[in-house]
Write an enzyme that holds these catalytic residues in place. Structure first.
Site, short mmCIF file in Angstrom:
data_model
loop_
_atom_site.label_atom_id
_atom_site.label_comp_id
_atom_site.label_asym_id
_atom_site.label_seq_id
_atom_site.Cartn_x
_atom_site.Cartn_y
_atom_site.Cartn_z
N ASN A 1 9.09 0.28 -8.11
CA ASN A 1 9.06 1.69 -8.55
C ASN A 1 10.45 2.34 -8.55
OD1 ASN A 1 9.27 1.95 -5.80
ND2 ASN A 1 7.61 3.42 -5.57
N TYR B 1 10.98 -1.32 6.57
CA TYR B 1 9.62 -0.89 6.21
C TYR B 1 8.60 -1.16 7.32
CZ TYR B 1 10.74 0.31 1.34
OH TYR B 1 11.22 0.92 0.20
N ARG C 1 11.07 7.84 -11.59
CA ARG C 1 10.09 6.74 -11.65
C ARG C 1 9.37 6.68 -12.99
NH1 ARG C 1 8.24 7.76 -5.49
NH2 ARG C 1 9.41 6.09 -4.47
N ARG D 1 12.22 14.20 -3.71
CA ARG D 1 10.90 13.66 -4.02
C ARG D 1 10.38 14.21 -5.35
NH1 ARG D 1 8.82 10.46 -0.24
NH2 ARG D 1 6.62 10.90 -0.56
N THR E 1 4.81 7.99 -6.25
CA THR E 1 5.04 6.57 -5.90
C THR E 1 4.62 5.64 -7.02
OG1 THR E 1 4.65 7.14 -3.59
CG2 THR E 1 4.56 4.80 -4.14
N HIS F 1 13.48 4.48 -3.76
CA HIS F 1 12.83 4.95 -2.53
C HIS F 1 13.41 6.31 -2.19
CE1 HIS F 1 11.49 5.15 1.65
NE2 HIS F 1 12.73 5.48 1.96
N LYS G 1 16.10 0.41 -6.09
CA LYS G 1 15.46 -0.86 -5.72
C LYS G 1 15.87 -2.00 -6.67
CE LYS G 1 11.48 1.36 -3.55
NZ LYS G 1 10.01 1.27 -3.34
N PHE H 1 0.14 -4.38 1.39
CA PHE H 1 1.24 -4.67 0.48
C PHE H 1 2.55 -5.01 1.20
CE2 PHE H 1 0.88 0.00 0.94
CZ PHE H 1 2.14 0.31 1.41
N GLU I 1 16.55 6.54 8.44
CA GLU I 1 16.85 5.59 7.36
C GLU I 1 18.34 5.57 7.03
OE1 GLU I 1 14.09 6.65 4.22
OE2 GLU I 1 12.37 6.11 5.46
P1 CMP Z 1 8.55 3.54 -1.05
O1 CMP Z 1 8.72 5.00 -1.27
O2 CMP Z 1 9.76 2.71 -1.00
O3 CMP Z 1 7.69 3.31 0.31
C1 CMP Z 1 6.85 2.20 0.50
C2 CMP Z 1 6.71 1.35 -0.71
O4 CMP Z 1 5.63 0.44 -0.73
C3 CMP Z 1 6.45 2.24 -1.90
O5 CMP Z 1 7.61 2.97 -2.22
C4 CMP Z 1 6.00 1.23 -2.95
O6 CMP Z 1 7.07 0.67 -3.66
C5 CMP Z 1 5.38 0.10 -2.10
N1 CMP Z 1 3.96 -0.08 -2.37
C6 CMP Z 1 3.41 -1.18 -2.89
N2 CMP Z 1 2.09 -1.04 -3.01
C7 CMP Z 1 1.78 0.20 -2.57
C8 CMP Z 1 0.57 0.95 -2.46
N3 CMP Z 1 -0.61 0.44 -2.82
N4 CMP Z 1 0.65 2.20 -1.96
C9 CMP Z 1 1.84 2.74 -1.57
N5 CMP Z 1 3.02 2.07 -1.67
C10 CMP Z 1 2.99 0.82 -2.17
#
Ligand code: CMP
Length: 137
Positions: A112, A49, A102, A85, A91, A115, A9, A57, A126
């Site tokens: 973070n 997304y 992460r 993962r 996350t 992805h 990211k 968010f 994807e």
């Molecule tokens: P990602 O795995 O890319 O998938 C969705 C993204 O939304 C997640 O990682 C986070 O970077 C972002 N995000 C921001 N706020 C939240 C939240 N409260 N819960 C989950 N994902 C979030």
């Protein structure tokens, strides 16, 4: 062998972690089968997304993901989705296990660092979002 999809990211790219993250990925046994360095438009990030459209968010996430270049890649390994993962951690980096990507390179739940696809089906969707069949070795 199966495949997963990842993005490094904008926060991690900006902070100079691209090389270290790719090294962690390779050292963990993943083979890179497609990779590109690009900047998403807001429209691209919004479409990628789209499943999160109703989440509070979503708008911030779209702004953040289009704020700078990213690296998108398709990775191959046995049990790729689950293993990846595990390698990236939770996350929220505050909850990510020691030694995960992460935990090492991310600052917040939004910024973070990486992805990772959450299922074989989404990995395929994807990967196809970013790469044509011809680009997938
Ligand atoms: P990602 O795995 O890319 O998938 C969705 C993204 O939304 C997640 O990682 C986070 O970077 C972002 N995000 C921001 N706020 C939240 C939240 N409260 N819960 C989950 N994902 C979030």
């Amino acid at each position: 062998m199966n495949r997963t999809f990842t993005m490094i990211k904008p926060d991690a790219v900006k902070n100079g972690y691209t090389g270290a993250i790719l090294n962690d990925i390779i050292e963990d046994g993943f083979k890179i089968v497609a990779m590109k360095y690009i900047r998403l438009t807001k429209e691209n990030a919004g479409a990628f997304y789209a499943v999160h459209k109703e989440r509070p968010f979503y708008n911030d996430l779209v702004d953040f993901m289009s704020s700078g270049p990213i690296v998108a890649a398709i990775l191959e390994k046995e049990n790729a989705v689950e293993d990846y993962r595990k390698l990236i951690g939770a996350t929220n980096p505050q909850e990510a296990a020691q030694g995960t990507i992460r935990q090492k390179y991310a600052k917040s739940i939004e910024a973070n660092a990486v992805h990772g696809a959450d299922s074989d089906e989404n990995a395929k969707i994807e990967g196809n979002f970013f790469f044509s069949q011809l680009e997938q070795f």
